[in-house]
Design a protein around this motif. Structure first.
Motif, PDB file in Angstrom:
ATOM      1  N   THR A 115       1.413   9.007  -0.725  1.00  0.00           N
ATOM      2  CA  THR A 115       1.847  10.075   0.164  1.00  0.00           C
ATOM      3  C   THR A 115       1.072  11.365  -0.122  1.00  0.00           C
ATOM      4  N   ASP A 155       2.034  15.659  -0.086  1.00  0.00           N
ATOM      5  CA  ASP A 155       3.053  16.700   0.073  1.00  0.00           C
ATOM      6  C   ASP A 155       2.348  18.039   0.065  1.00  0.00           C
ATOM      7  N   SER A 195       1.839  10.924  -5.088  1.00  0.00           N
ATOM      8  CA  SER A 195       1.696  11.948  -4.063  1.00  0.00           C
ATOM      9  C   SER A 195       0.548  12.883  -4.421  1.00  0.00           C
TER      10      SER A 195
END
Lengths: 225, 225
Positions: free
Chosen positions: A7, A9, A89
């Motif tokens: 991911t 962020d 992330s």
């Protein structure tokens, strides 16, 4: 191909009432559905050329912010940070002027003062803390805080922004000399800020070249030497 | 779960003949089989608590180096960097003394002077350049170069290491004062370096607390003020 959740962020920071605030969004799916968290998304191998593009795409889609100053912060990873499994992330931070984030334009965005955040899901609190440290460390030696100013600004406004980020007053004469040395600003010809208690002040903007990269100083902008 | 290749790569740096060198290994499988590249490995979700552990595990397995000073550099990603597909490498850098890397102990390791590297597979050249920039930037303001010194060292040797990394001579008096202020060293009681042309010099070592973390200075160690 891999059992790792990838991911991005983004810690989207702005100055509000003279204090750094971070943009949070209510999560619209589990885990932590309905809880305020950093805007984030899966990396999409079929869409994104790299994770910087993943972060820019996600930010545009979720906050409407396009082409802010966006820099990679660090990668946070491990088996404990996300209940769905081993995750990674790549965290970025972005700086924008407050007016880019007004609630009327972005009804989903909540601005929280970074000093007053209590708890965030995942390791987002740790990511915010790392971003704030990075911004404070870099601000004394670079053009970074300019990105909190909006498109045009006066020099007194710019100094106030540096002072807010660094948390201390700055000597006006040496600040102006160092900003001059950074060679990042251009006058907006014929544009003055008026209507305040003070005399009209020249408006400046960032030179185009520096909108996506920083100019670095080898002497602190808040030092007097 | 995801179609992204997750790896770690480590830029393992040492000082040899007064110049920064990077440790390279011949790749033992495709792509680029037999070509010198940074030591790297897949992230193993079932083994590694996080990517820092992946990097440490890989370094131990491939070079025999355990517990060096190891810090995350940045994440390099995208669809073009690896012919196998969309990949993401969390890159780390580590600093060790040259004697930890002597070829007799590590027959597979090749040390290349960072200034003389021509080409490396993947984006490893870009990763090495970023690591060298980071080390030079951080060295003037921190205890980072101490990790290039080996377990015990004299103050003249430490100064020579800082000078080699920063690429310039340093004033001895102000260097010693700032090293004192960093408060990172302890005397090795009763241990002196002898047998050189100079008079015997006290040996020092890094305090235990600073073996995995840095001490930062707000004034450059190569400045005279």
């Amino acid at each position: 191909m891999s059992d790792i959740i990838c991911t991005v962020d983004v810690v989207l920071l702005t100055l509000k009432n003279g204090a750094l605030h971070v943009a949070l969004l209510k999560r619209d799916h589990p885990p932590f559905e309905g809880v305020l968290a950093l805007p984030g998304a899966y990396v999409q191998a079929d869409e994104d050329a790299d994770t910087q593009e993943s972060a820019a795409r996600m930010l545009r889609a979720k906050t409407g912010i396009a082409s802010p100053y966006l820099e990679q912060l660090a990668t946070f990873s491990g088996r404990c940070r996300d209940p769905r499994g081993w995750s990674l992330s790549v965290a970025y931070y972005a700086l924008v002027a407050e007016k880019s984030l007004v609630p009327a334009v972005h009804p989903d965005v909540t601005l929280s003062a970074v000093e007053q955040i209590k708890d965030l899901p995942f390791d987002h609190r740790q990511i915010v803390d790392a971003a704030v440290r990075r911004v404070r460390d870099k601000s004394a030696y670079s053009s970074l805080p300019v990105h909190l100013c909006g498109e045009t600004f006066t020099l007194p406004r710019l100094q106030a922004v540096y002072e807010a980020v660094l948390g201390e007053p700055i000597n006006k004469v040496s600040f102006r000399r160092k900003i001059e040395e950074l060679a990042i600003l251009e006058r907006v010809e014929g544009a003055m800020e008026t209507g305040k208690a003070h005399r009209p002040a020249q408006l400046y903007r960032l030179k185009k070249h520096f909108r996506q990269c920083l100019s670095l100083s080898d002497r602190a902008l808040n030092a007097t030497h």
